[in-house]
Design a protein around this motif. Structure first.
Motif, PDB file in Angstrom:
ATOM      1  N   MET A   1     -30.333   3.061 -23.034  1.00 56.17           N
ATOM      2  CA  MET A   1     -31.202   2.311 -22.074  1.00 56.17           C
ATOM      3  C   MET A   1     -32.637   2.549 -22.132  1.00 56.17           C
ATOM      4  SD  MET A   1     -29.574   0.156 -20.485  1.00 56.17           S
ATOM      5  CE  MET A   1     -30.796  -0.396 -18.958  1.00 56.17           C
ATOM      6  N   LEU A   2     -33.061   3.830 -22.283  1.00 57.28           N
ATOM      7  CA  LEU A   2     -34.489   3.950 -22.377  1.00 57.28           C
ATOM      8  C   LEU A   2     -35.163   3.561 -23.536  1.00 57.28           C
ATOM      9  CD1 LEU A   2     -34.930   7.939 -21.226  1.00 57.28           C
ATOM     10  CD2 LEU A   2     -35.765   5.769 -20.372  1.00 57.28           C
ATOM     11  N   SER A   3     -34.412   3.452 -24.999  1.00 53.95           N
ATOM     12  CA  SER A   3     -34.806   2.812 -26.035  1.00 53.95           C
ATOM     13  C   SER A   3     -35.054   1.400 -25.860  1.00 53.95           C
ATOM     14  CB  SER A   3     -34.099   3.136 -27.144  1.00 53.95           C
ATOM     15  OG  SER A   3     -33.770   4.579 -27.541  1.00 53.95           O
ATOM     16  N   MET A   4     -33.955   0.865 -25.301  1.00 52.18           N
ATOM     17  CA  MET A   4     -34.181  -0.609 -25.203  1.00 52.18           C
ATOM     18  C   MET A   4     -35.353  -0.866 -23.987  1.00 52.18           C
ATOM     19  SD  MET A   4     -33.339  -3.619 -25.741  1.00 52.18           S
ATOM     20  CE  MET A   4     -31.580  -3.210 -26.515  1.00 52.18           C
ATOM     21  N   GLY A   5     -35.460  -0.228 -22.942  1.00 46.17           N
ATOM     22  CA  GLY A   5     -36.349  -0.158 -21.852  1.00 46.17           C
ATOM     23  C   GLY A   5     -38.028  -0.007 -22.676  1.00 46.17           C
ATOM     24  N   ILE A   6     -38.086   0.769 -23.338  1.00 46.81           N
ATOM     25  CA  ILE A   6     -39.204   0.943 -24.000  1.00 46.81           C
ATOM     26  C   ILE A   6     -39.825  -0.466 -24.891  1.00 46.81           C
ATOM     27  CG2 ILE A   6     -40.742   2.090 -25.819  1.00 46.81           C
ATOM     28  CD1 ILE A   6     -39.251   4.843 -24.872  1.00 46.81           C
ATOM     29  N   ALA A   7     -38.641  -0.893 -25.539  1.00 47.65           N
ATOM     30  CA  ALA A   7     -38.837  -2.019 -26.564  1.00 47.65           C
ATOM     31  C   ALA A   7     -38.982  -3.342 -25.542  1.00 47.65           C
ATOM     32  CB  ALA A   7     -37.651  -2.348 -27.432  1.00 47.65           C
ATOM     33  N   VAL A   8     -38.272  -3.466 -24.451  1.00 44.85           N
ATOM     34  CA  VAL A   8     -38.593  -4.774 -23.603  1.00 44.85           C
ATOM     35  C   VAL A   8     -39.801  -4.478 -22.856  1.00 44.85           C
ATOM     36  CG1 VAL A   8     -37.528  -5.768 -21.602  1.00 44.85           C
ATOM     37  CG2 VAL A   8     -36.110  -5.075 -23.465  1.00 44.85           C
ATOM     38  N   ALA A   9     -40.081  -3.344 -22.473  1.00 43.79           N
ATOM     39  CA  ALA A   9     -41.284  -3.043 -21.792  1.00 43.79           C
ATOM     40  C   ALA A   9     -42.627  -3.609 -22.499  1.00 43.79           C
ATOM     41  CB  ALA A   9     -41.411  -1.839 -21.183  1.00 43.79           C
ATOM     42  N   PHE A  10     -42.554  -3.291 -23.948  1.00 46.53           N
ATOM     43  CA  PHE A  10     -43.477  -3.579 -24.698  1.00 46.53           C
ATOM     44  C   PHE A  10     -43.615  -5.029 -24.836  1.00 46.53           C
ATOM     45  CE2 PHE A  10     -44.367  -4.856 -29.190  1.00 46.53           C
ATOM     46  CZ  PHE A  10     -45.528  -4.684 -29.442  1.00 46.53           C
ATOM     47  N   LEU A  11     -42.619  -5.566 -24.841  1.00 46.11           N
ATOM     48  CA  LEU A  11     -42.861  -7.304 -25.019  1.00 46.11           C
ATOM     49  C   LEU A  11     -43.347  -7.770 -23.451  1.00 46.11           C
ATOM     50  CD1 LEU A  11     -39.518  -8.167 -26.724  1.00 46.11           C
ATOM     51  CD2 LEU A  11     -41.686  -8.380 -27.602  1.00 46.11           C
ATOM     52  N   LEU A  12     -42.901  -7.012 -22.499  1.00 44.10           N
ATOM     53  CA  LEU A  12     -43.246  -7.510 -21.233  1.00 44.10           C
ATOM     54  C   LEU A  12     -44.721  -7.364 -21.187  1.00 44.10           C
ATOM     55  CD1 LEU A  12     -40.429  -6.314 -18.575  1.00 44.10           C
ATOM     56  CD2 LEU A  12     -41.156  -8.715 -19.324  1.00 44.10           C
ATOM     57  N   GLY A  13     -45.318  -6.063 -21.512  1.00 45.84           N
ATOM     58  CA  GLY A  13     -46.798  -5.712 -21.617  1.00 45.84           C
ATOM     59  C   GLY A  13     -47.454  -6.939 -22.263  1.00 45.84           C
ATOM     60  N   SER A  14     -47.040  -7.030 -23.495  1.00 41.49           N
ATOM     61  CA  SER A  14     -47.566  -8.268 -24.428  1.00 41.49           C
ATOM     62  C   SER A  14     -47.687  -9.568 -23.738  1.00 41.49           C
ATOM     63  CB  SER A  14     -46.603  -8.062 -25.719  1.00 41.49           C
ATOM     64  OG  SER A  14     -46.572  -7.002 -26.234  1.00 41.49           O
ATOM     65  N   ILE A  15     -46.224 -10.016 -23.160  1.00 43.50           N
ATOM     66  CA  ILE A  15     -46.652 -11.203 -22.396  1.00 43.50           C
ATOM     67  C   ILE A  15     -47.454 -11.219 -21.228  1.00 43.50           C
ATOM     68  CG2 ILE A  15     -45.163 -12.809 -21.018  1.00 43.50           C
ATOM     69  CD1 ILE A  15     -42.889 -11.771 -22.748  1.00 43.50           C
ATOM     70  N   ALA A  16     -47.449 -10.061 -20.355  1.00 39.81           N
ATOM     71  CA  ALA A  16     -48.294 -10.173 -19.190  1.00 39.81           C
ATOM     72  C   ALA A  16     -49.917 -10.154 -19.635  1.00 39.81           C
ATOM     73  CB  ALA A  16     -48.052  -8.954 -18.400  1.00 39.81           C
ATOM     74  N   SER A  17     -50.190  -9.133 -20.682  1.00 39.09           N
ATOM     75  CA  SER A  17     -51.662  -9.615 -21.216  1.00 39.09           C
ATOM     76  C   SER A  17     -51.891 -10.774 -21.856  1.00 39.09           C
ATOM     77  CB  SER A  17     -51.717  -8.457 -22.191  1.00 39.09           C
ATOM     78  OG  SER A  17     -53.129  -8.100 -22.720  1.00 39.09           O
ATOM     79  N   ALA A  18     -51.046 -11.363 -22.671  1.00 37.10           N
ATOM     80  CA  ALA A  18     -51.455 -12.640 -22.925  1.00 37.10           C
ATOM     81  C   ALA A  18     -51.418 -13.861 -21.773  1.00 37.10           C
ATOM     82  CB  ALA A  18     -50.287 -13.155 -23.894  1.00 37.10           C
ATOM     83  N   GLY A  19     -50.571 -13.683 -20.804  1.00 36.35           N
ATOM     84  CA  GLY A  19     -50.565 -14.540 -19.660  1.00 36.35           C
ATOM     85  C   GLY A  19     -52.029 -14.289 -18.738  1.00 36.35           C
ATOM     86  N   ALA A  20     -52.323 -13.121 -18.632  1.00 35.71           N
ATOM     87  CA  ALA A  20     -53.344 -12.833 -17.971  1.00 35.71           C
ATOM     88  C   ALA A  20     -54.743 -13.752 -18.635  1.00 35.71           C
ATOM     89  CB  ALA A  20     -53.809 -11.469 -17.661  1.00 35.71           C
ATOM     90  N   GLY A  21     -54.707 -13.548 -19.764  1.00 35.30           N
ATOM     91  CA  GLY A  21     -55.890 -14.119 -20.652  1.00 35.30           C
ATOM     92  C   GLY A  21     -55.673 -15.693 -20.542  1.00 35.30           C
ATOM     93  N   TYR A  22     -54.576 -16.203 -20.772  1.00 40.27           N
ATOM     94  CA  TYR A  22     -54.475 -17.613 -20.707  1.00 40.27           C
ATOM     95  C   TYR A  22     -54.842 -18.369 -19.415  1.00 40.27           C
ATOM     96  CZ  TYR A  22     -52.615 -22.212 -21.011  1.00 40.27           C
ATOM     97  OH  TYR A  22     -52.411 -23.614 -20.900  1.00 40.27           O
ATOM     98  N   VAL A  23     -54.029 -17.710 -18.149  1.00 39.58           N
ATOM     99  CA  VAL A  23     -54.433 -18.187 -16.780  1.00 39.58           C
ATOM    100  C   VAL A  23     -56.005 -18.408 -16.528  1.00 39.58           C
ATOM    101  CG1 VAL A  23     -54.356 -17.883 -14.568  1.00 39.58           C
ATOM    102  CG2 VAL A  23     -52.283 -17.526 -15.873  1.00 39.58           C
ATOM    103  N   GLY A  24     -56.500 -17.021 -16.710  1.00 37.99           N
ATOM    104  CA  GLY A  24     -58.162 -16.989 -16.464  1.00 37.99           C
ATOM    105  C   GLY A  24     -58.839 -18.153 -17.602  1.00 37.99           C
ATOM    106  N   MET A  25     -58.419 -18.220 -18.757  1.00 44.44           N
ATOM    107  CA  MET A  25     -59.003 -19.321 -19.469  1.00 44.44           C
ATOM    108  C   MET A  25     -58.851 -20.618 -19.100  1.00 44.44           C
ATOM    109  SD  MET A  25     -58.524 -20.292 -23.381  1.00 44.44           S
ATOM    110  CE  MET A  25     -57.419 -21.486 -22.783  1.00 44.44           C
ATOM    111  N   SER A  26     -57.579 -20.868 -18.821  1.00 42.47           N
ATOM    112  CA  SER A  26     -57.056 -22.175 -18.350  1.00 42.47           C
ATOM    113  C   SER A  26     -58.058 -22.869 -17.079  1.00 42.47           C
ATOM    114  CB  SER A  26     -55.720 -22.194 -17.882  1.00 42.47           C
ATOM    115  OG  SER A  26     -55.415 -23.583 -17.527  1.00 42.47           O
ATOM    116  N   LEU A  27     -58.258 -22.023 -15.920  1.00 45.60           N
ATOM    117  CA  LEU A  27     -58.952 -22.527 -15.102  1.00 45.60           C
ATOM    118  C   LEU A  27     -60.598 -22.612 -15.588  1.00 45.60           C
ATOM    119  CD1 LEU A  27     -58.627 -23.228 -12.020  1.00 45.60           C
ATOM    120  CD2 LEU A  27     -59.560 -21.135 -11.392  1.00 45.60           C
TER     121      LEU A  27
END
Length: 754
Positions: free
Chosen positions: A96-122
């Protein structure tokens, strides 16, 4: 014993309730951002011509980000798989820890990209509203621009805090192990967006300026220039999306570092003894882990209060927009200080005495003080009304050479003061905790938390810059400037000039935070690698080699980026010249340029050029670690942190000085627009563009990516792999680094000329 082997007590009722409070603060941040977005979008867009220009900028920005997300997405999914299989060897009994690290990596990537997109969009929707407001009201234009920027800040904070809190709620006391993946995902996306967006924005900007201002003697955002739409698109993909992702990962990595080091104090026998044995010490360490999340929650409300205080006034004389922005920042900083002071008083009590342990408050406060010092240093060296910029503007009277020398020399000085401020903050942490190494390292991480407590406000300042810049562009391109009157022109010019300073301020914060976070992660690396007893001995040849390579990488990295901007700008200049030459009537305004041609050039180039520098950031620490060992990798990290910080401030501030020196002249000094001094200042500005908006800012995520890569591969470095396996890993890494450099060289402009 290492940090990864620490077993914390289960979260109690109080800790779980506090996590829900932090979760609620994240939701409030998102709701406040959504409210401001709704408020800004209710404002009138302006004339039909303004709307058309804004629409072209928006379409170009969206198309570029869609293309970049597609390129990043494939790479990130593959890397998530690699992380999962890599960590099954580290945690073989807990998949579960191995899976958690991989999924957290993807979540961090999505959140970072999402933060950039929302700011630019407005931002691409607010620009025309700011331009329209400037026709009648300085107050309205300032407030719309800042409120639109605040949306980016609040969504960045909300996404970051939400992701970290959810991970905590799922993984409880093991969350510190999983959060490394979340931070790495955010950092890697920030690196991609900083590189790609930086190349796009500055190649277009340099190309537009060299032909428009220098060769054709037309204004900066003149619609007759084929590169102006690409230039304005670049402001958004580089400064809005890129900086939001950058600040997001700074926000997240400082949190991760504080949490890891909060758990790491249990490795300190003195700490365990001081707090009454392992059981009591573990309970207090759990509080040290929750405390950073509470500080972040306080920052949400402090940022909201600060942004509400940014108000303009319509008077006969247009005021300095920096004054209300500075006032809002100080209100935000004071509010945050009161907030985390109260948390320290009620929550962080010494188990032995029952009294508040104020050392943690003062450590966090040192970050607020560092933020104020960084703001003062950056403001002094980059503001249009301060001596460095005025001196550089004056130097343009004797040509571009003296202007370049003046700006570069002053920026070098600013880099010294910035690193001394960081050194003083680290020293303060050591003194606050009486020389205790474990708690001092935790204190350094708390300083990083303090520095970015007001992240929502800091990012509002940054996004204010490109919104104002775009508003100025729309003002000129739509023809609104021709009948607007002198006062409206002064409003938009002042907002644009102050936007350069606010962008420079945010870069200063981001650089300082990158170094603070990297130092905190560096301490974690030392402990995890079993190097605490011997330290990083640079007298050892392999460690010294690592130090040298680490110091060299920021130079190679920034070299590739600056050359990428130069190459791409070359093709933009050629295209703009071709259109002036081949399309009749452009200069007379009878025909429109083909704006999409320049957008295509910089979009394609940015996607090609971002691969090489990213590969260097990821695979150089892997090569050093597996080739020379953990101690040498520690030396590598030390070298990269020191050189990266000095170089990042130098590049960022030199570009800002040259840019604002140009603005001073454009406001009427030394002959004004079109004068020899102005042409000299434009050359300084074009040299500084890739410095301040491409190479300098990209060094922030680079430093943190390399530190996080080191921590992620460290468990594998400590396993007894055979010499053959290590050399295979080193060989693959070196081959990819060589490929990265070759990829950059093969795109040279001489290939077009033969």
């Amino acid at each position: 014993m290492s940090e990864s082997s620490i077993v914390l007590p289960a979260l109690g009722v109080l800790e779980n309730n506090l996590l829900w409070l932090v979760f609620a603060s994240a939701i409030i941040s998102l709701l406040y951002g959504a409210y401001l977005a709704w408020k800004v979008l209710r404002e009138p867009e302006g004339t039909k011509a303004m709307i058309e220009v804004s629409k072209a900028i928006r379409e170009g920005s969206d198309a570029y980000l869609a293309r970049q997300f597609k390129v990043m997405g494939i790479f990130l999914v593959v890397l998530a798989g690699v992380l999962y299989f890599m960590y099954t060897r580290v945690y073989p009994t807990n998949p579960m820890l191995s899976m958690g690290i991989a999924v957290a990596f993807l979540l961090g990537s999505i959140a970072s990209a999402g933060a950039g997109y929302v700011g630019m969009s407005l931002a691409v929707r607010a620009n025309t509203r700011v331009a329209n407001a400037a026709l009648t009201s300085y107050k309205k234009a300032l407030e719309i621009a800042f409120q639109a920027g605040t949306v980016s800040g609040m969504f960045t904070v909300g996404f970051g805090l939400l992701g970290a809190t959810i991970i905590f709620m799922i993984f409880k006391q093991d969350a510190m192990k999983v959060l490394v993946g979340f931070g790495f995902g955010g950092s890697l996306v920030a690196l991609f967006m900083r590189i790609g967006g930086g190349i796009f924005t500055k190649a277009a900007d340099v190309g537009a300026d060299l032909v428009g201002k220098v060769e054709k003697d037309i204004p900066e955002d003149d619609p007759r220039n084929a590169a102006v739409i690409a230039d304005n698109v670049g402001d958004n993909v580089g400064d809005c999306a890129g900086m939001a992702a950058d600040v997001f990962e700074s926000y997240e990595v400082t949190l991760v570092a504080a949490i890891i080091l909060g758990a790491g104090v249990l490795l300190d026998n003195e700490f365990v003894t001081l707090y009454g044995g392992m059981a009591a010490a573990s309970a207090f360490a759990l509080k040290l882990i929750i405390y950073p999340l509470l500080v972040r929650a306080v920052g949400v409300f402090a940022s909201i209060i600060g942004t509400m205080c940014v108000r303009g006034k319509d008077t006969a004389e247009i005021g300095d927009p920096m004054k209300p922005i500075n006032f809002g920042f100080y209100v935000s900083a004071v509010s945050a200080t009161i907030g985390f002071g109260l948390i320290n008083f009620f929550y962080l009590k010494d188990p032995a005495t029952g009294n508040p342990d104020w050392r943690f408050f003062f450590a966090t406060l040192s970050g607020i003080i560092l933020a104020i010092v960084i703001e003062w240093i950056t403001n002094y060296f980059t503001h249009t009304e301060k001596r460095p910029v005025l001196e550089t503007a004056y130097a343009t009277k004797t040509g571009p050479a003296t202007a370049l020398l003046s700006g570069f020399g002053l920026a070098k000085e600013s880099s010294v003061w910035a690193i001394l401020a960081i050194a003083a903050t680290i020293f303060a942490s050591v003194k606050i905790f009486g020389g205790d190494i474990g708690l001092s390292a935790y204190g350094v991480a708390l300083a990083g938390l303090g520095l970015l407590t007001t992240t929502g406000f800091i990012l509002a300042e940054d996004t204010f810059g490109p919104i104002s810049d775009n508003a100025n562009g729309i003002f000129e391109m739509s023809g609104a400037n021709k009948g607007a009157g002198k006062k409206a022109q002064e409003i938009i010019t002042k907002l644009d000039a102050v936007g350069n300073t606010t962008k420079a301020l945010t870069k200063g914060f981001a650089i300082a935070t990158a170094v603070i976070a990297a130092i905190a992660l560096f301490r974690s690396f030392i402990v995890e690698g079993g190097l605490s007893a011997v330290g990083i001995q640079i007298n050892m040849p392999d460690v010294f080699i690592g130090l040298l390579i680490g110091g060299a990488v920021p130079f190679l990295f920034s070299s590739l980026l600056i050359n990428a901007v130069g190459r791409t700008a070359f093709f933009v200049v050629e295209e703009v010249r071709r259109q002036f030459r081949e399309i009749p009537g452009i200069m007379e305004g009878k025909n429109k340029p083909e704006y999409d041609k320049c957008v295509d050039i910089v979009t394609i180039a940015a996607q090609k050029e971002l691969i090489g520098p990213a590969l260097i950031g990821i695979f150089t620490p892997i090569a050093v670690g597996f080739g020379l060992g953990a101690a040498a990798l520690g030396g590598y990290l030390a070298g990269s942190i020191l050189v990266g910080q000095l170089l990042a401030v130098l590049l960022s501030n030199s570009g800002a000085i040259w840019d604002n020196a140009k603005k001073v002249i454009e406001m009427g000094a030394h002959g004004g627009k079109g004068s020899p001094a102005h042409k000299a200042a434009v050359i300084g500005d074009t040299v500084g563009d890739p410095f301040k908006d491409t190479a300098g800012p990209a060094l922030n995520p680079l430093i943190k990516v390399m530190n996080l890569v080191a921590i992620l591969i460290l468990p594998l470095l400590l396993q007894n792999y055979s010499f053959t396996i290590r050399m295979v890993i080193v060989g693959i890494s070196v081959a990819l680094i060589i490929f990265a450099v070759w990829l950059s060289k093969k795109e040279g402009i001489m290939t077009e000329e033969g």
